[in-house]
Design an enzyme around this catalytic site. Sequence first.
Site, PDB file in Angstrom:
ATOM      1  CB  SER A  10     -13.895   7.601 -33.129  1.00 20.92           C
ATOM      2  OG  SER A  10     -13.829   8.110 -31.253  1.00 20.92           O
ATOM      3  CG  HIS A  35     -10.732  11.020 -33.561  1.00 20.71           C
ATOM      4  ND1 HIS A  35     -10.259  11.995 -33.337  1.00 20.71           N
ATOM      5  CD2 HIS A  35     -11.654  11.246 -32.678  1.00 20.71           C
ATOM      6  CE1 HIS A  35     -10.544  12.981 -32.988  1.00 20.71           C
ATOM      7  NE2 HIS A  35     -12.596  12.562 -32.425  1.00 20.71           N
ATOM      8  CG  ASP A  37     -12.857  10.407 -29.181  1.00 18.51           C
ATOM      9  OD1 ASP A  37     -12.794  11.622 -29.918  1.00 18.51           O
ATOM     10  OD2 ASP A  37     -13.565  10.110 -29.913  1.00 18.51           O
ATOM     11  CG  MET A  39     -14.806  12.296 -23.737  1.00 15.15           C
ATOM     12  SD  MET A  39     -16.279  11.143 -24.114  1.00 15.15           S
ATOM     13  CE  MET A  39     -15.935  11.550 -26.058  1.00 15.15           C
ATOM     14  CG  HIS A  68     -11.257  15.466 -29.689  1.00 10.01           C
ATOM     15  ND1 HIS A  68     -12.255  14.812 -29.886  1.00 10.01           N
ATOM     16  CD2 HIS A  68     -10.854  16.557 -29.205  1.00 10.01           C
ATOM     17  CE1 HIS A  68     -12.965  15.895 -29.886  1.00 10.01           C
ATOM     18  NE2 HIS A  68     -12.137  16.894 -28.766  1.00 10.01           N
ATOM     19  CG  MET A  70     -13.662  16.317 -25.947  1.00 12.85           C
ATOM     20  SD  MET A  70     -14.164  14.842 -26.230  1.00 12.85           S
ATOM     21  CE  MET A  70     -13.406  13.439 -27.143  1.00 12.85           C
ATOM     22  CG  MET A 139     -16.373  20.082 -31.925  1.00 12.89           C
ATOM     23  SD  MET A 139     -15.822  17.326 -31.553  1.00 12.89           S
ATOM     24  CE  MET A 139     -16.257  16.760 -31.200  1.00 12.89           C
ATOM     25  CG  ASP A 181     -14.959  14.372 -33.259  1.00  3.03           C
ATOM     26  OD1 ASP A 181     -15.524  13.156 -33.394  1.00  3.03           O
ATOM     27  OD2 ASP A 181     -14.049  14.529 -32.798  1.00  3.03           O
TER      28      ASP A 181
HETATM   29  C1  DX5 Z   1     -17.159  12.983 -29.500  1.00  5.59           C
HETATM   30  C2  DX5 Z   1     -16.090  12.365 -29.724  1.00  5.59           C
HETATM   31  C3  DX5 Z   1     -15.979  11.839 -31.393  1.00  5.59           C
HETATM   32  C4  DX5 Z   1     -17.476  10.666 -31.456  1.00  5.59           C
HETATM   33  C5  DX5 Z   1     -17.234  10.266 -32.958  1.00  5.59           C
HETATM   34  O1  DX5 Z   1     -17.518  13.701 -28.256  1.00  5.59           O
HETATM   35  O2  DX5 Z   1     -15.558  13.599 -29.895  1.00  5.59           O
HETATM   36  O3  DX5 Z   1     -14.993  11.344 -31.793  1.00  5.59           O
HETATM   37  O4  DX5 Z   1     -16.618   9.637 -30.962  1.00  5.59           O
HETATM   38  O5  DX5 Z   1     -18.245   9.181 -32.488  1.00  5.59           O
HETATM   39  P1  DX5 Z   1     -20.132   9.388 -33.983  1.00  5.59           P
HETATM   40  O6  DX5 Z   1     -18.953   8.934 -35.260  1.00  5.59           O
HETATM   41  O7  DX5 Z   1     -20.556   8.006 -33.583  1.00  5.59           O
HETATM   42  O8  DX5 Z   1     -20.300  10.660 -34.028  1.00  5.59           O
HETATM   43 ZN    ZN Z   2     -13.094  13.418 -31.179  1.00  7.36          ZN
END
Ligand code: DX5
Ligand code: ZN
Length: 232
Positions: A10, A35, A37, A39, A68, A70, A139, A181
């Site tokens: 990620s 990956h 992320d 947000m 991903h 969110m 998750m 994840d």
């Molecule tokens: C959390 C993210 C993950 C996260 C993973 O909301 O979706 O992808 O960054 O990071 P680690 O491996 O540090 O938990």
């Molecule tokens: Zn993620």
Amino acid sequence: MDAKFRIAPSILSADFARLGEEVRNLIGAGADWIHFDVMDNHYVPNLTIGPLVCEAIRPHTSAPIDVHLMVEPVDALVPMFAKAGANVITFHPEASRHVDRTLSLIRDQGCQAGLVFNPATPLAWMDHVMDKLDLVLLMSVNPGFGGQSFIASALPKLAEVRAKVDAWKAQTGKTILLEIDGGVKVDNIAAVAKAGADTFVAGSAVFGARDADGGYKTVIGKLRAELAKVGV
Ligand code: DX5
Ligand code: ZN
């Protein structure tokens, strides 16, 4: 390494001032997917990166970019990420008013589609859309931040999803990937694989090794060595 396992660092924990180089280094070190992320400070209490950044890293690798989302709402971002070069797009079903339609939208845009389940989100969301799922992302932390600890209840839940996707494969011949994840590390990845995951997001575990001996290559090698021990 068994080709059925994928490691997806990620980039949430990457050095954003040199993201292209980070992506090249990760793939050079043996990562399979990137990956990504997203947000929105609405669905989750954090704000990260969008389609412009996806487009900027796209020329740095031919590896799949696993977006991903969110975010809430979801649909408007799907064509934007597809255009920006995403290969996989996942979203949280409770953040979309019409889950079946959003899955179709992702696939119509030429991407692989998946649902994401938070630790407390019921798996029933997947039951009537199995035919539109390329993967399920489970998750093992509450979404919003990297560096959190793995929530133990994700292990039996993984086994439940594994049973559902295996039954689907037996019925239709179609494979649905099972990605995990949150809080995945060298010391728990084997247990996570045994519970049924085949695709592993790792943020802090990989990027924590940035300045260590051997850097990303060493830690990705350790993750793979643990997976090789599972032998499933
Ligand atoms: C959390 C993210 C993950 C996260 C993973 O909301 O979706 O992808 O960054 O990071 P680690 O491996 O540090 O938990
Ligand atoms: Zn993620």
